[in-house]
Design a protein around this motif. Sequence first.
Motif, short mmCIF file in Angstrom:
data_model
loop_
_atom_site.label_atom_id
_atom_site.label_comp_id
_atom_site.label_asym_id
_atom_site.label_seq_id
_atom_site.Cartn_x
_atom_site.Cartn_y
_atom_site.Cartn_z
N VAL A 11 0.83 -0.95 0.02
CA VAL A 11 -0.09 -0.06 0.07
C VAL A 11 0.83 1.36 0.09
O VAL A 11 0.58 2.23 -0.84
N VAL A 12 1.95 1.29 0.76
CA VAL A 12 2.76 2.50 0.83
C VAL A 12 3.53 2.61 -0.24
O VAL A 12 3.59 3.68 -0.71
N VAL A 53 1.12 4.58 -2.36
CA VAL A 53 0.91 5.90 -2.04
C VAL A 53 1.88 6.92 -2.56
O VAL A 53 1.64 8.25 -3.01
N MET A 54 3.17 6.47 -2.28
CA MET A 54 4.48 7.27 -2.63
C MET A 54 4.33 7.39 -4.18
O MET A 54 4.78 8.62 -4.63
N LEU A 55 4.13 6.55 -4.92
CA LEU A 55 3.92 6.64 -6.39
C LEU A 55 3.19 7.77 -6.67
O LEU A 55 3.18 8.36 -7.68
N MET A 64 -9.06 -3.72 -0.49
CA MET A 64 -9.55 -3.65 0.78
C MET A 64 -9.25 -4.68 1.44
O MET A 64 -8.61 -4.48 2.73
N PHE A 65 -9.07 -5.86 1.07
CA PHE A 65 -8.45 -6.87 1.84
C PHE A 65 -7.03 -6.89 2.29
O PHE A 65 -6.81 -7.37 3.34
N THR A 66 -6.36 -6.13 1.15
CA THR A 66 -4.89 -5.94 1.62
C THR A 66 -4.78 -5.05 2.67
O THR A 66 -3.79 -5.33 3.53
#
Length: 600
Positions: free
Chosen positions: A152-153, A156-158, A574-576
Amino acid sequence: MKLKHYLVDFWDKLILIREKVVKRMDWAIFGALLLGFALVIYQIAFPKELAVENWVDTILIDIPIAVMFLYFIKWILQNFIRKRIKLLDRTHLPDLIFAGILYLFLYLKGNFELINQNWFLYILLSIFFVVRLMREGAIFGGKGMTPSVLFVVSFVMLILVGTAILLIPDVSSQKISFIDALFTATSAVCVTGLTVVDTSTTFTAIGQDMLLILIQIGGLGLMTFTNFFAILFKGGMSFRNHLILSDIIQADKPNSLFSTLLKIVSYTFVIELIGVFFIHLTSNETFFTSSYDSWMFSVFHSISAFCNAGFSTLPDGLFNGGFRFNYPFQLVICVLVILGGIGFPVVIDLYDTFKKLLRSLIGWLFFKKRFIFMARNLNVHSRLVLTSTGILLAIGTVLYFITEYNNSLQPHPTMFGKLVQSFFGSVTPRTAGFNTVDMGGLMQGTILIYLLLMWIGASPSSTGGGIKTTTFTIAISNIVALAKGKDRVDLFKREISGSSIHRAFAVIFLSLLIIGMAVFLISTFEPQQELTKIAFECFSAYSTVGLSMNLTPQLGTASKLVLIVTMFLGRVGMFTLLFGVFKKIHSSSHQYPKENVLII
């Protein structure tokens, strides 16, 4: 002897001190790049006085000098207390490459107009920051960073970097707002294709190239790229990082991680290269002003199609008059979309199967060896993906042909053209997002078919989105099994595990929950819009499809933010996110008595 022990202890302490200082230098380099990235976003996205803008530019120019100096100090420390200096040690190679690029930038700045532009420095610092962030596992908090959170991070960073890049003045032909840049960056990174601005006219050639890079990295995943090059440069990685990345890309064996990454990257670039050639071959040369424009068009659409992004540099998308009736071109796009959507595990399984079959066949023909017959060449996952994909494509083609025969298929004079258009209409809702028809003119039945196909989406570990073909197939198979009174689900003479069935229904419930919430919020923010169009946009956003009924550009800021979150949740899952939030319980020391609850 005492003097010798004293010297040995002193030597060991020096080595420990050196290692601690080197780690501090890594943090210092990261801190400098973090400062540079933060200043880049501030410089691009926020209004300020001219004096402040010039002051920030001065600091940004000094940051490469500071980073290069820190690289040099780190290299000196790494070679301190050694019998010989290893200039080309693979562990130093990334830092040497970064330092070399920074040195070239500083040396050439002022001599070339391209490098002298501020946006070039902005892009350079942003890329270095993201690569540094993803390469150094220690920066993520050590043992507390789970694979789900790491995945996820990275997105977000990309997205943040992409937003900063799209806000650069030279990237767009007209100034775009921060929310529009964030929406476009999220759509590109999440390979969705929904746009609030016209890609062909809003972005310059450089801006379209930046979008293409975001699509490529977003399609494969930033973790795949950065860890591939990290292993390539470093020659290895920690066992924990092996496990993390194995979980993300679903590699069966941690020791085969680099081989799996190599297959993924090689497969992607080979298919996209072949796609570039065939798109160029089937495109109308007279449509472009030069051969260079034709090749760049081919590159953009090959990557966009394989990554299931749906972005196009044409003013009206593939509905453009020069390509609407170009059936060979549409078939090439369809093949690229399918190959990108079946998932990398299936591709790797097919590769291993054909390799074993070819090896046995060559040994039998030329070396008189016994032919090895394998009763089960493909695993259950691959069989399930290929079967469900084929069935969905066939059903979608037939239904589109029936519902649109007297509507959007009327302008196509030949039966071949109608069949190709129907096949394209079955492929593109599977998270591709290209359109060769006016979406606002589709029949209501076709829109319902599109909603179902968009919701199902592509296959796991692919460049596409949706709940995935395996999830839908397992859920349907479980319903059939329950109707027959069976207590298990059997597919291809194998029993599907209970955890897979539970996860399938959880994914379905969460997807409907997110889509329903998005529809509710947008219908609240945009009460004047039709509910059908709102639902279509939300299904398209969550499944990262990109098809639109021309509603997205008309939405307000709040509705755009809802679609941004929906696209992001649809891409990362969402599961992730739930895996990253809740702590896993591996075992339980007790079990309560079982009791049935009335369901129907």
